[in-house]
Design a protein around this motif. Structure first.
Motif, short mmCIF file in Angstrom:
data_model
loop_
_atom_site.label_atom_id
_atom_site.label_comp_id
_atom_site.label_asym_id
_atom_site.label_seq_id
_atom_site.Cartn_x
_atom_site.Cartn_y
_atom_site.Cartn_z
N PHE A 1 13.94 10.07 -17.73
CA PHE A 1 12.86 9.09 -17.83
C PHE A 1 11.58 9.68 -17.26
O PHE A 1 11.60 10.61 -16.46
CB PHE A 1 13.23 7.78 -17.13
CG PHE A 1 13.70 7.93 -15.70
CD1 PHE A 1 12.81 7.80 -14.65
CD2 PHE A 1 15.03 8.19 -15.43
CE1 PHE A 1 13.24 7.93 -13.34
CE2 PHE A 1 15.47 8.32 -14.11
CZ PHE A 1 14.57 8.19 -13.07
N LEU A 2 10.47 9.13 -17.72
CA LEU A 2 9.15 9.60 -17.31
C LEU A 2 8.75 8.94 -16.00
O LEU A 2 8.88 7.73 -15.84
CB LEU A 2 8.12 9.24 -18.40
CG LEU A 2 6.67 9.61 -18.11
CD1 LEU A 2 6.49 11.13 -18.07
CD2 LEU A 2 5.76 9.00 -19.16
N ILE A 3 8.26 9.75 -15.09
CA ILE A 3 7.73 9.25 -13.82
C ILE A 3 6.21 9.11 -13.93
O ILE A 3 5.64 8.09 -13.62
CB ILE A 3 8.07 10.19 -12.64
CG1 ILE A 3 9.56 10.32 -12.47
CG2 ILE A 3 7.39 9.71 -11.36
CD1 ILE A 3 10.26 9.06 -12.07
N GLU A 4 5.57 10.17 -14.39
CA GLU A 4 4.11 10.15 -14.44
C GLU A 4 3.60 11.17 -15.45
O GLU A 4 4.17 12.24 -15.62
CB GLU A 4 3.56 10.50 -13.04
CG GLU A 4 2.09 10.34 -12.89
CD GLU A 4 1.63 10.56 -11.44
OE1 GLU A 4 0.45 10.29 -11.19
OE2 GLU A 4 2.43 11.00 -10.60
N LEU A 5 2.51 10.81 -16.10
CA LEU A 5 1.84 11.69 -17.04
C LEU A 5 0.38 11.74 -16.62
O LEU A 5 -0.25 10.69 -16.49
CB LEU A 5 1.98 11.12 -18.45
CG LEU A 5 1.46 11.94 -19.62
CD1 LEU A 5 2.30 11.68 -20.84
CD2 LEU A 5 0.02 11.63 -19.90
N LYS A 6 -0.14 12.94 -16.37
CA LYS A 6 -1.54 13.09 -15.94
C LYS A 6 -2.24 14.07 -16.87
O LYS A 6 -1.80 15.21 -17.01
CB LYS A 6 -1.62 13.65 -14.52
CG LYS A 6 -1.33 12.68 -13.43
CD LYS A 6 -1.62 13.33 -12.08
CE LYS A 6 -1.39 12.38 -10.95
NZ LYS A 6 -1.63 13.01 -9.65
N LEU A 7 -3.30 13.62 -17.49
CA LEU A 7 -4.12 14.48 -18.33
C LEU A 7 -5.41 14.76 -17.57
O LEU A 7 -6.16 13.84 -17.23
CB LEU A 7 -4.42 13.80 -19.66
CG LEU A 7 -5.25 14.59 -20.66
CD1 LEU A 7 -4.59 15.93 -20.99
CD2 LEU A 7 -5.46 13.79 -21.92
N HIS A 8 -5.64 16.03 -17.26
CA HIS A 8 -6.82 16.44 -16.50
C HIS A 8 -7.95 16.86 -17.46
O HIS A 8 -7.70 17.20 -18.62
CB HIS A 8 -6.48 17.60 -15.55
CG HIS A 8 -5.35 17.27 -14.61
ND1 HIS A 8 -5.54 16.61 -13.43
CD2 HIS A 8 -4.02 17.50 -14.70
CE1 HIS A 8 -4.38 16.46 -12.82
NE2 HIS A 8 -3.44 16.99 -13.57
N ALA A 9 -9.16 16.89 -16.95
CA ALA A 9 -10.33 17.19 -17.77
C ALA A 9 -10.29 18.60 -18.36
O ALA A 9 -10.84 18.84 -19.42
CB ALA A 9 -11.60 17.01 -16.94
N ASN A 10 -9.65 19.53 -17.72
CA ASN A 10 -9.64 20.92 -18.18
C ASN A 10 -8.46 21.23 -19.11
O ASN A 10 -7.96 22.35 -19.13
CB ASN A 10 -9.64 21.86 -16.99
CG ASN A 10 -8.46 21.62 -16.07
OD1 ASN A 10 -7.74 20.64 -16.24
ND2 ASN A 10 -8.26 22.48 -15.11
N ASN A 11 -8.05 20.24 -19.89
CA ASN A 11 -6.93 20.39 -20.83
C ASN A 11 -5.63 20.79 -20.15
O ASN A 11 -4.86 21.58 -20.68
CB ASN A 11 -7.27 21.38 -21.96
CG ASN A 11 -8.21 20.77 -22.97
OD1 ASN A 11 -8.43 19.56 -22.97
ND2 ASN A 11 -8.78 21.60 -23.82
N LYS A 12 -5.42 20.25 -18.99
CA LYS A 12 -4.16 20.46 -18.28
C LYS A 12 -3.38 19.15 -18.33
O LYS A 12 -3.91 18.09 -18.03
CB LYS A 12 -4.40 20.86 -16.83
CG LYS A 12 -3.10 21.11 -16.08
CD LYS A 12 -3.33 21.53 -14.66
CE LYS A 12 -1.99 21.81 -14.03
NZ LYS A 12 -2.00 21.68 -12.59
#
Length: 157
Positions: A22-33
């Motif tokens: 299961f997914l805990i967290e998804l983080k999309l950063h400004a620098n395409n990370k």
């Protein structure tokens, strides 16, 4: 785009090998990370993270959602990150937790039980009875909604 990644993960987690993930967290950063933290009911392995990463990479490369240059990290939350979902607690029964409550207080004890909407911690308390000290174990039920975060306490004893 995040919704598309959630959908891709839902598809992957429907596969027999990954049904306990299961997914805990998804983080999309400004620098395409893109950081994705996953867990499973039995514990997450490096191999499973690698398979999920490769699965996502194939879609990201094909669709170009993050452009040609991006960084994708798929990992387990690790012991330094607080438990966020009730589903994470059962595999930690018998371990010591430090639980921060939404009212700002903290409790520390051994996780003994996980219910549908609460956890139970067993704590050692010292009560004075005259000049004597009495050591007791007290079980405390904590509604999941009252928990701000819980960290597994690692012991090297």
């Amino acid at each position: 785009m995040e919704a598309k990644i959630y959908d891709l993960l839902d598809e992957k987690f429907a596969e027999e090998e990954f049904t306990d993930c299961f997914l805990i967290e998804l983080k999309l950063h400004a620098n395409n990370k893109l950081d994705i933290f996953i867990d499973s009911d039995t514990g997450i392995t490096f191999d499973r993270c690698r398979k999920i990463s490769r699965y996502l990479e194939s879609y990201l490369d094909e669709s170009g959602w993050l452009g040609e240059r991006y960084t994708l990290e798929v990992s387990s939350p690790g012991v330094s990150r607080p438990l966020q979902l009730l589903r994470q607690y059962p595999k930690h029964i018998g371990r010591k937790l430090k639980v921060k409550l939404k009212d700002g207080s903290e409790l520390e004890g051994t996780l003994t039980e996980v219910g549908d909407d609460q956890i139970t911690l067993e704590r050692k308390v010292v009560e004075r009875q005259g000049k004597r000290k009495k050591h007791m174990k007290v079980s405390t039920e904590i509604p999941f909604g009252d928990i701000d975060g819980a960290l597994v306490q690692i012991s090297f004893k």
